[in-house]
Scaffold this active site. Sequence first.
Site, PDB file in Angstrom:
ATOM      1  N   LYS A  13      45.542 -13.060  27.567  1.00 55.10           N
ATOM      2  CA  LYS A  13      47.110 -13.364  27.881  1.00 55.10           C
ATOM      3  C   LYS A  13      47.937 -12.180  28.014  1.00 55.10           C
ATOM      4  CE  LYS A  13      47.709 -15.825  24.097  1.00 55.10           C
ATOM      5  NZ  LYS A  13      46.305 -15.745  23.446  1.00 55.10           N
ATOM      6  N   ARG A  87      52.854 -21.881  19.857  1.00 53.72           N
ATOM      7  CA  ARG A  87      51.527 -21.860  19.476  1.00 53.72           C
ATOM      8  C   ARG A  87      51.380 -23.048  18.508  1.00 53.72           C
ATOM      9  NH1 ARG A  87      50.450 -15.965  19.351  1.00 53.72           N
ATOM     10  NH2 ARG A  87      48.160 -15.650  18.554  1.00 53.72           N
ATOM     11  N   ARG A 126      38.186  -4.246  21.219  1.00 50.23           N
ATOM     12  CA  ARG A 126      39.726  -4.108  21.786  1.00 50.23           C
ATOM     13  C   ARG A 126      40.279  -2.544  21.075  1.00 50.23           C
ATOM     14  NH1 ARG A 126      43.592  -9.135  22.616  1.00 50.23           N
ATOM     15  NH2 ARG A 126      43.808  -8.923  20.347  1.00 50.23           N
ATOM     16  N   ARG A 160      43.725  -3.102  16.391  1.00 47.31           N
ATOM     17  CA  ARG A 160      44.646  -4.039  15.709  1.00 47.31           C
ATOM     18  C   ARG A 160      43.726  -4.367  14.358  1.00 47.31           C
ATOM     19  NH1 ARG A 160      46.910  -8.613  19.474  1.00 47.31           N
ATOM     20  NH2 ARG A 160      46.466  -9.745  17.681  1.00 47.31           N
ATOM     21  N   ARG A 171      41.561 -16.746  12.981  1.00 43.60           N
ATOM     22  CA  ARG A 171      42.765 -16.878  14.182  1.00 43.60           C
ATOM     23  C   ARG A 171      42.061 -17.923  15.179  1.00 43.60           C
ATOM     24  NH1 ARG A 171      42.699 -10.927  16.354  1.00 43.60           N
ATOM     25  NH2 ARG A 171      44.198 -11.761  17.785  1.00 43.60           N
TER      26      ARG A 171
END
Length: 214
Positions: A13, A87, A126, A160, A171
């Site tokens: 996203k 969300r 990431r 992160r 998550r």
Amino acid sequence: MIVILLGPPGAGKGTQAERLAKTFGLVQLSTGDMLREEVRGGTDLGKEAKKIMDAGGLVSDAIIIGMISSRIDSLKGKGIILDGFPRTTAQAEALDKMLDDKGLKLDHVIQLKVDEDALVERLGGRFACAKCGAGYHDTFSPTKQDGVCDRCGSTEFSRRSDDNPQTVRSRLVAYREQTAPILPYYEKKGALKAIDGMGEMDEVFRRIRGIVES
Ligand code: AMP
């Protein structure tokens, strides 16, 4: 134009929202980025949010809705791409009401469909340039020169804290239990357009672009 990008964590996203913003002159509003800014600033909200984010949970609807509403006001009618919001069903309903009150209209709700098994690997690898924020991935999109940012030449990178396997699992549970129920909410309104979010970033972008230009 107001566009929502929906999909689980790691669906792409943020990356796609950034490209959409550049291509169509929209402002990218990422509630995750706003919260991380609060964390960096050491505000009371940031301290509270960090605990929830590190546990892989969701920050309260009231806080998020207030944050988005004032940000939308400050943009004075500019086009917006919403990334990571709404969300929960409560957030989706609040967004409808807020847009109505502000005389704005939602144009596209785009769902990025991805294979959930791929997400843990995607999120685990990431990293981003600590200076300019350019995003990379250990396996899928490493820097051209090892340890040097392609965009700005910096040699400092960050990961992160919520991209570790345990938090990622939480998550994904939060996504399944609290976020996925908003898909039927938009489907019933006839607003939901689902696209395949797997494959090359450019190809996924072409699919999104096709919807935005339709
Ligand atoms: P993201 O950068 O979108 O993956 O968001 C990182 C974290 O920020 C999430 O795991 C949540 O803890 C929190 N967060 C971001 N957006 C929202 C939202 N709309 N509602 C509740 N929590 C959020």
